[in-house]
Design a protein around this motif. Structure first.
Motif, PDB file in Angstrom:
ATOM      1  N   LEU A 124       0.840  -1.216   0.000  1.00 31.63           N
ATOM      2  CA  LEU A 124       0.000   0.000   0.000  1.00 31.63           C
ATOM      3  C   LEU A 124       0.865   1.252   0.000  1.00 31.63           C
ATOM      4  O   LEU A 124       0.585   2.210  -0.724  1.00 31.63           O
ATOM      5  N   GLU A 125       1.925   1.246   0.798  1.00 30.58           N
ATOM      6  CA  GLU A 125       2.831   2.396   0.868  1.00 30.58           C
ATOM      7  C   GLU A 125       3.517   2.629  -0.478  1.00 30.58           C
ATOM      8  O   GLU A 125       3.601   3.763  -0.950  1.00 30.58           O
ATOM      9  N   ILE A 126       4.003   1.562  -1.115  1.00 33.34           N
ATOM     10  CA  ILE A 126       4.655   1.690  -2.422  1.00 33.34           C
ATOM     11  C   ILE A 126       3.702   2.325  -3.423  1.00 33.34           C
ATOM     12  O   ILE A 126       4.042   3.292  -4.107  1.00 33.34           O
ATOM     13  N   PHE A 127       2.497   1.782  -3.520  1.00 31.42           N
ATOM     14  CA  PHE A 127       1.543   2.259  -4.524  1.00 31.42           C
ATOM     15  C   PHE A 127       0.944   3.619  -4.173  1.00 31.42           C
ATOM     16  O   PHE A 127       0.522   4.366  -5.059  1.00 31.42           O
ATOM     17  N   SER A 128       0.927   3.970  -2.891  1.00 30.93           N
ATOM     18  CA  SER A 128       0.362   5.269  -2.480  1.00 30.93           C
ATOM     19  C   SER A 128       1.197   6.442  -2.975  1.00 30.93           C
ATOM     20  O   SER A 128       0.720   7.568  -3.036  1.00 30.93           O
ATOM     21  N   ARG A 129       2.437   6.181  -3.361  1.00 28.79           N
ATOM     22  CA  ARG A 129       3.325   7.246  -3.821  1.00 28.79           C
ATOM     23  C   ARG A 129       3.181   7.520  -5.321  1.00 28.79           C
ATOM     24  O   ARG A 129       4.074   8.110  -5.937  1.00 28.79           O
TER      25      ARG A 129
END
Length: 159
Positions: free
Chosen positions: A129-134
Protein backbone atom coordinates in the motif's frame (compact mmCIF):
# COMPACT_ATOMS: atom_id res chain seq x y z
CA UNK A 1 -18.47 -5.46 -9.20
CA UNK A 2 -17.07 -1.99 -8.59
CA UNK A 3 -15.97 0.11 -11.59
CA UNK A 4 -13.41 2.93 -11.31
CA UNK A 5 -12.11 5.38 -13.92
CA UNK A 6 -8.54 6.74 -14.12
CA UNK A 7 -7.64 9.52 -16.53
CA UNK A 8 -4.04 10.14 -17.55
CA UNK A 9 -2.77 13.68 -17.97
CA UNK A 10 -2.01 12.78 -21.60
CA UNK A 11 -5.47 11.41 -22.50
CA UNK A 12 -7.03 12.41 -25.79
CA UNK A 13 -10.63 13.61 -26.09
CA UNK A 14 -11.60 10.19 -27.43
CA UNK A 15 -9.90 6.82 -27.69
CA UNK A 16 -9.48 4.61 -30.75
CA UNK A 17 -7.64 1.63 -29.21
CA UNK A 18 -8.69 -0.67 -26.39
CA UNK A 19 -6.80 -3.31 -24.39
CA UNK A 20 -8.37 -5.66 -21.86
CA UNK A 21 -6.43 -7.45 -19.15
CA UNK A 22 -6.80 -9.29 -15.87
CA UNK A 23 -4.89 -9.13 -12.60
CA UNK A 24 -4.87 -11.55 -9.70
CA UNK A 25 -4.58 -10.84 -5.98
CA UNK A 26 -2.79 -13.55 -3.99
CA UNK A 27 -2.73 -13.09 -0.22
CA UNK A 28 -0.81 -15.17 2.34
CA UNK A 29 -0.92 -14.19 6.00
CA UNK A 30 -0.22 -10.44 5.94
CA UNK A 31 1.50 -10.52 2.54
CA UNK A 32 0.52 -9.99 -1.09
CA UNK A 33 2.29 -11.39 -4.14
CA UNK A 34 3.57 -8.68 -6.48
CA UNK A 35 5.72 -8.81 -9.56
CA UNK A 36 8.81 -6.61 -9.45
CA UNK A 37 10.69 -5.37 -12.50
CA UNK A 38 14.17 -5.25 -10.99
CA UNK A 39 15.64 -3.26 -13.90
CA UNK A 40 13.16 -0.38 -13.34
CA UNK A 41 12.25 -0.94 -9.66
CA UNK A 42 8.62 -1.14 -10.79
CA UNK A 43 6.06 -3.18 -8.80
CA UNK A 44 2.68 -4.40 -10.05
CA UNK A 45 -0.06 -6.85 -9.19
CA UNK A 46 0.55 -9.83 -11.51
CA UNK A 47 -1.53 -9.94 -14.67
CA UNK A 48 -1.68 -9.05 -18.32
CA UNK A 49 -3.57 -8.94 -21.57
CA UNK A 50 -6.54 -10.99 -22.68
CA UNK A 51 -5.84 -13.30 -25.61
CA UNK A 52 -8.30 -13.96 -28.44
CA UNK A 53 -11.18 -16.27 -27.44
CA UNK A 54 -9.95 -16.45 -23.83
CA UNK A 55 -12.30 -15.89 -20.88
CA UNK A 56 -11.41 -13.24 -18.30
CA UNK A 57 -10.91 -15.90 -15.61
CA UNK A 58 -8.68 -17.97 -17.92
CA UNK A 59 -6.61 -14.86 -18.69
CA UNK A 60 -6.08 -14.25 -14.97
CA UNK A 61 -5.07 -17.86 -14.30
CA UNK A 62 -2.69 -17.95 -17.30
CA UNK A 63 -1.05 -14.62 -16.52
CA UNK A 64 -0.39 -15.53 -12.88
CA UNK A 65 1.17 -18.84 -13.89
CA UNK A 66 3.33 -17.18 -16.55
CA UNK A 67 4.56 -14.36 -14.30
CA UNK A 68 4.74 -16.05 -10.88
CA UNK A 69 4.88 -19.80 -11.44
CA UNK A 70 1.79 -20.33 -9.28
CA UNK A 71 -1.22 -22.23 -10.57
CA UNK A 72 -4.30 -20.46 -9.23
CA UNK A 73 -8.05 -20.45 -9.33
CA UNK A 74 -10.22 -17.40 -8.91
CA UNK A 75 -11.88 -17.65 -5.49
CA UNK A 76 -14.78 -15.26 -5.91
CA UNK A 77 -17.62 -15.28 -8.38
CA UNK A 78 -16.14 -13.05 -11.04
CA UNK A 79 -13.98 -9.99 -10.73
CA UNK A 80 -14.45 -7.72 -7.73
CA UNK A 81 -13.19 -4.65 -9.59
CA UNK A 82 -12.96 -3.18 -13.10
CA UNK A 83 -10.62 -0.24 -13.67
CA UNK A 84 -10.81 1.74 -16.90
CA UNK A 85 -7.75 3.85 -17.68
CA UNK A 86 -7.43 6.45 -20.42
CA UNK A 87 -4.02 7.44 -21.83
CA UNK A 88 -3.53 9.15 -25.18
CA UNK A 89 -5.90 7.37 -27.58
CA UNK A 90 -6.03 4.12 -25.50
CA UNK A 91 -8.60 2.76 -23.11
CA UNK A 92 -7.16 0.04 -20.85
CA UNK A 93 -9.62 -2.19 -19.01
CA UNK A 94 -8.34 -4.30 -16.12
CA UNK A 95 -10.39 -6.83 -14.15
CA UNK A 96 -9.17 -7.78 -10.66
CA UNK A 97 -9.73 -11.21 -9.12
CA UNK A 98 -9.00 -12.67 -5.71
CA UNK A 99 -7.09 -15.91 -6.32
CA UNK A 100 -6.07 -19.01 -4.43
CA UNK A 101 -2.89 -21.00 -5.05
CA UNK A 102 -3.60 -24.61 -6.05
CA UNK A 103 -0.19 -25.64 -7.38
CA UNK A 104 3.17 -24.59 -8.72
CA UNK A 105 4.75 -24.54 -12.15
CA UNK A 106 7.55 -22.75 -13.91
CA UNK A 107 7.23 -19.19 -15.14
CA UNK A 108 6.92 -18.35 -18.83
CA UNK A 109 8.02 -14.73 -19.15
CA UNK A 110 7.73 -12.70 -22.33
CA UNK A 111 10.94 -11.36 -23.85
CA UNK A 112 10.17 -7.90 -22.45
CA UNK A 113 9.44 -9.27 -18.95
CA UNK A 114 12.72 -11.20 -18.98
CA UNK A 115 14.60 -8.12 -20.19
CA UNK A 116 13.08 -6.06 -17.36
CA UNK A 117 14.04 -8.88 -14.94
CA UNK A 118 10.52 -9.58 -13.70
CA UNK A 119 10.37 -11.61 -10.47
CA UNK A 120 7.54 -12.50 -8.12
CA UNK A 121 7.94 -11.26 -4.54
CA UNK A 122 5.84 -11.67 -1.42
CA UNK A 123 5.51 -8.19 0.13
CA UNK A 124 3.92 -7.12 3.39
CA UNK A 125 0.46 -5.79 2.51
CA UNK A 126 1.01 -2.45 4.28
CA UNK A 127 4.34 -2.05 2.46
CA UNK A 128 2.57 -2.67 -0.87
CA UNK A 129 0.00 0.00 0.00
CA UNK A 130 2.83 2.40 0.87
CA UNK A 131 4.66 1.69 -2.42
CA UNK A 132 1.54 2.26 -4.52
CA UNK A 133 0.36 5.27 -2.48
CA UNK A 134 3.32 7.25 -3.82
CA UNK A 135 1.86 7.26 -7.35
CA UNK A 136 1.75 11.05 -7.56
CA UNK A 137 5.54 11.28 -7.06
CA UNK A 138 5.92 10.02 -10.66
CA UNK A 139 3.44 12.45 -12.25
CA UNK A 140 6.01 14.69 -13.90
CA UNK A 141 8.65 12.06 -14.72
CA UNK A 142 7.12 8.63 -15.40
CA UNK A 143 3.44 8.62 -16.43
CA UNK A 144 3.33 4.83 -16.93
CA UNK A 145 4.49 4.23 -13.36
CA UNK A 146 2.19 6.92 -11.95
CA UNK A 147 -0.81 5.36 -13.68
CA UNK A 148 0.08 1.77 -12.77
CA UNK A 149 0.69 2.67 -9.12
CA UNK A 150 -2.59 4.61 -8.91
CA UNK A 151 -4.40 1.63 -10.47
CA UNK A 152 -2.85 -0.85 -8.02
CA UNK A 153 -3.40 1.46 -5.03
CA UNK A 154 -7.06 1.77 -5.98
CA UNK A 155 -7.39 -2.01 -6.28
CA UNK A 156 -5.81 -2.71 -2.90
CA UNK A 157 -7.89 -0.10 -1.10
CA UNK A 158 -11.08 -1.77 -2.36
CA UNK A 159 -10.26 -5.27 -1.05
Amino acid sequence: MITKEIYGENKFVSYSKERTGCRGILLKDSQILLVHELKNDFFMIPGGGLEEEESLEDCCVRELQEETGYIVKTSRDGAYLQINEYYEDYKYIDYYYICEIIGESSTNLTEMEAERKLVAEWVDFDTALEIFSRHQEYASTYEEKRGAYLREYTALQLL
